[in-house]
Design an enzyme around this catalytic site. Structure first.
Site, short mmCIF file in Angstrom:
data_model
loop_
_atom_site.label_atom_id
_atom_site.label_comp_id
_atom_site.label_asym_id
_atom_site.label_seq_id
_atom_site.Cartn_x
_atom_site.Cartn_y
_atom_site.Cartn_z
N SER A 17 -1.52 22.15 47.67
CA SER A 17 -1.58 20.78 48.67
C SER A 17 -0.55 19.77 47.94
O SER A 17 0.07 19.15 48.55
CB SER A 17 -2.78 20.33 48.73
OG SER A 17 -3.76 21.19 49.55
N THR A 62 -11.42 20.45 49.77
CA THR A 62 -11.38 21.95 49.77
C THR A 62 -12.45 22.31 49.06
O THR A 62 -13.50 21.61 48.77
CB THR A 62 -10.18 22.45 48.96
OG1 THR A 62 -10.14 23.84 48.97
CG2 THR A 62 -10.03 22.08 47.47
N LYS A 66 -16.66 20.97 51.50
CA LYS A 66 -16.53 20.91 52.88
C LYS A 66 -17.61 20.37 53.73
O LYS A 66 -17.55 19.49 54.82
CB LYS A 66 -15.84 21.79 53.39
CG LYS A 66 -14.16 22.01 53.00
CD LYS A 66 -13.81 23.29 53.70
CE LYS A 66 -12.11 23.57 53.31
NZ LYS A 66 -11.47 24.41 54.05
N ASP A 102 -7.98 23.46 59.82
CA ASP A 102 -7.77 24.58 59.35
C ASP A 102 -7.45 25.63 60.66
O ASP A 102 -6.50 26.38 60.45
CB ASP A 102 -8.89 25.43 58.64
CG ASP A 102 -8.86 24.86 57.25
OD1 ASP A 102 -7.97 24.41 56.59
OD2 ASP A 102 -9.90 24.59 56.56
N GLY A 129 -16.07 30.84 55.92
CA GLY A 129 -15.55 29.74 56.28
C GLY A 129 -14.15 29.50 56.87
O GLY A 129 -13.94 29.11 58.15
N THR A 152 -21.06 41.96 56.26
CA THR A 152 -22.19 41.42 56.22
C THR A 152 -22.42 41.19 57.88
O THR A 152 -21.96 40.15 58.56
CB THR A 152 -22.49 40.41 55.53
OG1 THR A 152 -22.25 40.68 54.04
CG2 THR A 152 -24.02 40.11 55.44
N ARG A 155 -23.67 37.65 59.22
CA ARG A 155 -22.61 36.60 59.27
C ARG A 155 -21.79 36.58 60.39
O ARG A 155 -21.23 35.76 61.02
CB ARG A 155 -21.78 36.46 57.72
CG ARG A 155 -22.92 36.43 56.82
CD ARG A 155 -22.08 36.19 55.60
NE ARG A 155 -21.48 34.91 55.33
CZ ARG A 155 -20.26 34.43 54.60
NH1 ARG A 155 -19.80 35.34 53.73
NH2 ARG A 155 -20.00 33.21 54.48
N TYR A 212 -2.32 34.18 51.57
CA TYR A 212 -1.04 34.07 51.39
C TYR A 212 -0.24 34.19 49.99
O TYR A 212 0.70 33.99 49.76
CB TYR A 212 -0.63 32.61 51.85
CG TYR A 212 -1.35 31.64 51.21
CD1 TYR A 212 -1.26 31.29 49.74
CD2 TYR A 212 -2.60 31.17 51.75
CE1 TYR A 212 -1.94 30.19 48.92
CE2 TYR A 212 -3.50 30.18 51.12
CZ TYR A 212 -3.14 29.77 49.95
OH TYR A 212 -3.89 28.87 49.18
P1 NAP Z 1 -15.45 33.13 52.21
O1 NAP Z 1 -16.18 31.95 53.11
O2 NAP Z 1 -15.96 33.32 50.93
O3 NAP Z 1 -15.54 34.38 53.04
C1 NAP Z 1 -15.14 35.63 52.54
C2 NAP Z 1 -14.93 36.78 53.53
O4 NAP Z 1 -14.42 37.81 53.05
C3 NAP Z 1 -16.24 37.10 54.28
O5 NAP Z 1 -16.38 37.45 55.58
C4 NAP Z 1 -16.65 38.14 53.22
O6 NAP Z 1 -17.57 39.35 53.77
C5 NAP Z 1 -15.39 38.91 53.27
N1 NAP Z 1 -14.98 39.73 52.15
C6 NAP Z 1 -15.01 39.53 50.78
N2 NAP Z 1 -14.85 40.45 49.86
C7 NAP Z 1 -14.79 41.54 50.79
C8 NAP Z 1 -14.62 43.23 50.73
N3 NAP Z 1 -14.45 43.62 49.37
N4 NAP Z 1 -14.70 43.74 51.53
C9 NAP Z 1 -14.83 43.26 53.04
N5 NAP Z 1 -14.89 41.83 53.37
C10 NAP Z 1 -14.98 41.04 52.26
O7 NAP Z 1 -14.09 32.63 52.00
P2 NAP Z 1 -13.11 31.91 53.09
O8 NAP Z 1 -13.00 30.31 52.82
O9 NAP Z 1 -13.57 32.35 54.42
O10 NAP Z 1 -11.72 32.64 52.99
C11 NAP Z 1 -11.25 33.91 53.23
C12 NAP Z 1 -9.55 34.09 52.75
O11 NAP Z 1 -9.10 33.25 53.57
C13 NAP Z 1 -9.29 33.74 51.44
O12 NAP Z 1 -8.59 34.56 50.94
C14 NAP Z 1 -8.59 32.48 51.57
O13 NAP Z 1 -7.98 32.22 50.55
C15 NAP Z 1 -8.04 32.72 52.88
N6 NAP Z 1 -7.88 31.19 53.40
C16 NAP Z 1 -6.78 30.98 53.68
C17 NAP Z 1 -6.12 29.82 54.45
C18 NAP Z 1 -4.77 29.46 54.87
O14 NAP Z 1 -4.47 28.27 54.83
N7 NAP Z 1 -3.83 30.62 54.91
C19 NAP Z 1 -7.20 28.84 54.65
C20 NAP Z 1 -8.62 29.12 54.30
C21 NAP Z 1 -8.76 30.16 53.54
P3 NAP Z 1 -18.96 38.98 53.58
O15 NAP Z 1 -19.65 37.98 54.64
O16 NAP Z 1 -19.63 40.49 53.82
O17 NAP Z 1 -19.48 38.67 52.44
#
Ligand code: NAP
Length: 269
Positions: A17, A62, A66, A102, A129, A152, A155, A212
């Site tokens: 950021s 972040t 949040k 987001d 999230g 899961t 969720r 990314y």
């Molecule tokens: P989060 O709240 O921790 O959620 C993680 C998600 O990934 C859940 O749905 C989880 O499933 C799933 N997951 C994790 N490991 C897994 C695996 N081995 N196999 C299958 N599913 C798996 O994280 P988040 O904040 O939503 O972020 C998710 C991703 O988006 C991250 O990589 C983050 O860096 C990226 N992101 C990118 C941006 C952007 O601007 N490009 C913004 C925000 C986030 P369960 O529910 O089953 O645990």
């Protein structure tokens, strides 16, 4: 009279950021600067009190703050209220307003790639999230049908309950979607695993990854080999920041998303 904006989080040292927002402020020609502030878990309300005391112009928020910031601001924009999650704090007079950019940033990154969400069938893999913000924004942007698939199941059901156009999905929904989104963390860093079998993807689809780092994940590379149009996750990061700039600087501000993306790519490399 330099104005200060900042990101609060923990850990925050590796946040892109500062690079993205400093590039934006420089391109806009405004006297603002941007810092990364480590704020311990549980101290979000103190950070907002400091924002009031110090007159900080805007905050990005972040993990893990949040939800706590959503409780601590004076009011919420519609997306932040639905998600109970804030990634942006701004001033409206003497009130602090919490917004969530987001999901809208994700939709803007699709638009930037020439992809319209209006009337589209979308499959979202993931229910954390980031997925929730994307599902909410896709619905606001007119997606006709959103199916949510997640490791899961409960969720997935909770995320689908955010909007009447979403429902928990089954694996074959991926092949029927116009747009397929990976909103899991699968594929981050050196992870070579895939959020779904690429055989489910086809050349009529747009395939978007929120991850990314790397810019081209193994899944996006496989989707491209299947002939799909691909959209990387950096677009969402840049556009959610551009929407923050718009909130802080106002509608007349010049927002240079190309300069912001270039700064992010330099930091990533
Ligand atoms: P989060 O709240 O921790 O959620 C993680 C998600 O990934 C859940 O749905 C989880 O499933 C799933 N997951 C994790 N490991 C897994 C695996 N081995 N196999 C299958 N599913 C798996 O994280 P988040 O904040 O939503 O972020 C998710 C991703 O988006 C991250 O990589 C983050 O860096 C990226 N992101 C990118 C941006 C952007 O601007 N490009 C913004 C925000 C986030 P369960 O529910 O089953 O645990």
């Amino acid at each position: 009279m330099t104005r200060l904006a900042a990101v609060i989080g923990s850990p925050v040292a590796h946040s892109l950021s500062p690079a993205i927002h400093r590039a934006a402020f420089a391109a806009a020609g405004v006297d603002w600067t941007y810092a990364a502030l480590e704020v311990a878990p549980g101290a979000a309300a103190d950070a907002l009190a400091a924002m009031r005391t110090l007159g900080i112009g805007g905050l990005s928020v972040t993990m893990p703050h949040k939800e706590a910031v959503a409780d601590a601001v004076d009011r919420l924009d519609p997306a932040a209220r639905t998600l109970h999650s804030v990634n942006t704090v701004s001033w409206d007079g003497d009130q602090l307003v919490g917004s969530s950019t987001d999901g809208a940033g994700f939709v803007a990154s699709l638009a930037d790639a020439g992809v319209s969400v209006d009337g589209a069938k979308v499959a979202v893999i993931g229910a954390g999230g980031a997925a929730r913000s994307v599902i909410d924004a896709l619905a606001r942007a007119g997606a006709s049908d959103i199916t949510v698939l997640n490791r899961t199941q409960d969720r997935a059901e909770a995320a689908a309950a955010l909007t009447p156009v979403a429902s928990p999905g089954i694996i074959s929904d991926i092949s029927r979607a116009d747009i397929v989104v990976n909103a899991t963390s699968v594929g981050m860093g050196g992870d070579r695993s895939l959020p779904c079998d690429p055989e489910l993807l086809n050349d009529g689809q747009t395939v978007a990854d929120l991850v990314y780092h790397p810019l081209e994940t193994p899944w996006l590379a496989a989707a491209a080999r299947r002939g799909a149009r691909t959209v990387d996750g950096l677009g969402m990061l840049v556009h959610q920041a551009a929407l923050q700039q718009r909130i802080w600087l106002g509608d007349d501000a010049v927002i240079d998303t190309a300069a912001m993306r270039a700064a992010a790519e330099r930091s990533l490399s």
